[in-house]
Scaffold this motif. Structure first.
Motif, PDB file in Angstrom:
ATOM      1  N   LEU A  44    -103.104  28.526 -80.836  1.00 45.42           N
ATOM      2  CA  LEU A  44    -101.432  29.432 -80.570  1.00 45.42           C
ATOM      3  C   LEU A  44    -100.560  28.904 -81.057  1.00 45.42           C
ATOM      4  O   LEU A  44     -99.574  29.683 -81.827  1.00 45.42           O
ATOM      5  CB  LEU A  44    -101.247  29.568 -78.737  1.00 45.42           C
ATOM      6  CG  LEU A  44    -102.165  30.265 -78.141  1.00 45.42           C
ATOM      7  CD1 LEU A  44    -102.300  29.832 -76.391  1.00 45.42           C
ATOM      8  CD2 LEU A  44    -102.407  31.484 -78.754  1.00 45.42           C
ATOM      9  N   ASN A  45    -100.451  27.316 -81.723  1.00 44.46           N
ATOM     10  CA  ASN A  45     -99.099  27.159 -82.292  1.00 44.46           C
ATOM     11  C   ASN A  45     -99.636  27.349 -84.302  1.00 44.46           C
ATOM     12  O   ASN A  45     -98.424  27.557 -84.218  1.00 44.46           O
ATOM     13  CB  ASN A  45     -99.719  25.419 -82.433  1.00 44.46           C
ATOM     14  CG  ASN A  45     -98.919  25.024 -82.843  1.00 44.46           C
ATOM     15  OD1 ASN A  45     -97.366  24.826 -82.741  1.00 44.46           O
ATOM     16  ND2 ASN A  45     -98.493  23.620 -83.824  1.00 44.46           N
ATOM     17  N   SER A  46    -101.244  27.738 -84.609  1.00 41.83           N
ATOM     18  CA  SER A  46    -100.819  28.490 -85.743  1.00 41.83           C
ATOM     19  C   SER A  46    -100.026  29.960 -85.685  1.00 41.83           C
ATOM     20  O   SER A  46     -99.604  30.134 -86.539  1.00 41.83           O
ATOM     21  CB  SER A  46    -102.552  27.834 -86.685  1.00 41.83           C
ATOM     22  OG  SER A  46    -102.838  28.848 -85.625  1.00 41.83           O
ATOM     23  N   PHE A  47    -100.457  30.599 -84.418  1.00 40.55           N
ATOM     24  CA  PHE A  47     -99.702  32.111 -84.449  1.00 40.55           C
ATOM     25  C   PHE A  47     -98.210  31.818 -84.393  1.00 40.55           C
ATOM     26  O   PHE A  47     -97.310  32.388 -85.149  1.00 40.55           O
ATOM     27  CB  PHE A  47    -100.330  32.487 -83.686  1.00 40.55           C
ATOM     28  CG  PHE A  47    -102.210  32.718 -83.141  1.00 40.55           C
ATOM     29  CD1 PHE A  47    -102.341  33.495 -84.898  1.00 40.55           C
ATOM     30  CD2 PHE A  47    -102.818  33.042 -81.917  1.00 40.55           C
ATOM     31  CE1 PHE A  47    -103.498  33.587 -84.751  1.00 40.55           C
ATOM     32  CE2 PHE A  47    -103.789  33.165 -82.346  1.00 40.55           C
ATOM     33  CZ  PHE A  47    -104.382  33.566 -83.248  1.00 40.55           C
ATOM     34  N   SER A  48     -97.723  31.090 -83.626  1.00 38.26           N
ATOM     35  CA  SER A  48     -96.353  30.921 -83.894  1.00 38.26           C
ATOM     36  C   SER A  48     -95.143  30.139 -85.100  1.00 38.26           C
ATOM     37  O   SER A  48     -94.196  30.312 -85.392  1.00 38.26           O
ATOM     38  CB  SER A  48     -96.117  29.045 -83.015  1.00 38.26           C
ATOM     39  OG  SER A  48     -95.790  28.342 -83.207  1.00 38.26           O
ATOM     40  N   LYS A  49     -96.316  29.858 -85.889  1.00 38.10           N
ATOM     41  CA  LYS A  49     -95.906  29.527 -87.281  1.00 38.10           C
ATOM     42  C   LYS A  49     -95.514  30.983 -88.613  1.00 38.10           C
ATOM     43  O   LYS A  49     -95.472  30.161 -89.696  1.00 38.10           O
ATOM     44  CB  LYS A  49     -96.711  27.788 -87.583  1.00 38.10           C
ATOM     45  CG  LYS A  49     -96.354  27.505 -86.630  1.00 38.10           C
ATOM     46  CD  LYS A  49     -96.753  25.928 -87.742  1.00 38.10           C
ATOM     47  CE  LYS A  49     -96.845  24.255 -86.614  1.00 38.10           C
ATOM     48  NZ  LYS A  49     -97.401  23.489 -86.817  1.00 38.10           N
ATOM     49  N   ILE A  54     -91.578  38.509 -85.433  1.00 38.79           N
ATOM     50  CA  ILE A  54     -92.603  38.477 -83.740  1.00 38.79           C
ATOM     51  C   ILE A  54     -92.667  39.786 -83.031  1.00 38.79           C
ATOM     52  O   ILE A  54     -93.466  40.289 -82.073  1.00 38.79           O
ATOM     53  CB  ILE A  54     -92.122  37.331 -82.622  1.00 38.79           C
ATOM     54  CG1 ILE A  54     -90.905  37.702 -82.764  1.00 38.79           C
ATOM     55  CG2 ILE A  54     -92.319  36.017 -83.016  1.00 38.79           C
ATOM     56  CD1 ILE A  54     -90.547  36.834 -81.248  1.00 38.79           C
TER      57      ILE A  54
END
Length: 72
Positions: A44-49, A54
């Motif tokens: 999920l952290n990688s998706f946020s980057k 969005i």
């Protein structure tokens, strides 16, 4: 051997950046998982980057009967 050739070939591809184009394509990322409590926060952290608006993509998490206590 074919995998090594592909990996080597991908390292030779030049990156392409065109700053004049605005993203328009909408897409969905579907992530099926089972018992991945340790790995989901990193995912999920990688998706946020992602460098993408969005409002043009969505992420759907599909839990396949995990037996871990997940807090997503």
């Amino acid at each position: 051997m074919a995998i090594v050739a592909l990996i080597y070939g991908f390292t030779k591809v030049n990156s392409f950046d065109c700053l004049r184009l605005n993203p328009k394509t909408k897409f969905t990322i579907i992530v099926p998982f089972r018992n991945e409590a340790e790995n989901l926060p990193n995912l999920l952290n990688s998706f946020s980057k992602l460098n993408y608006p969005i409002d043009l993509f969505e992420v759907i998490l599909a839990d396949d009967c995990s037996n871990e206590g997940l807090k997503v």
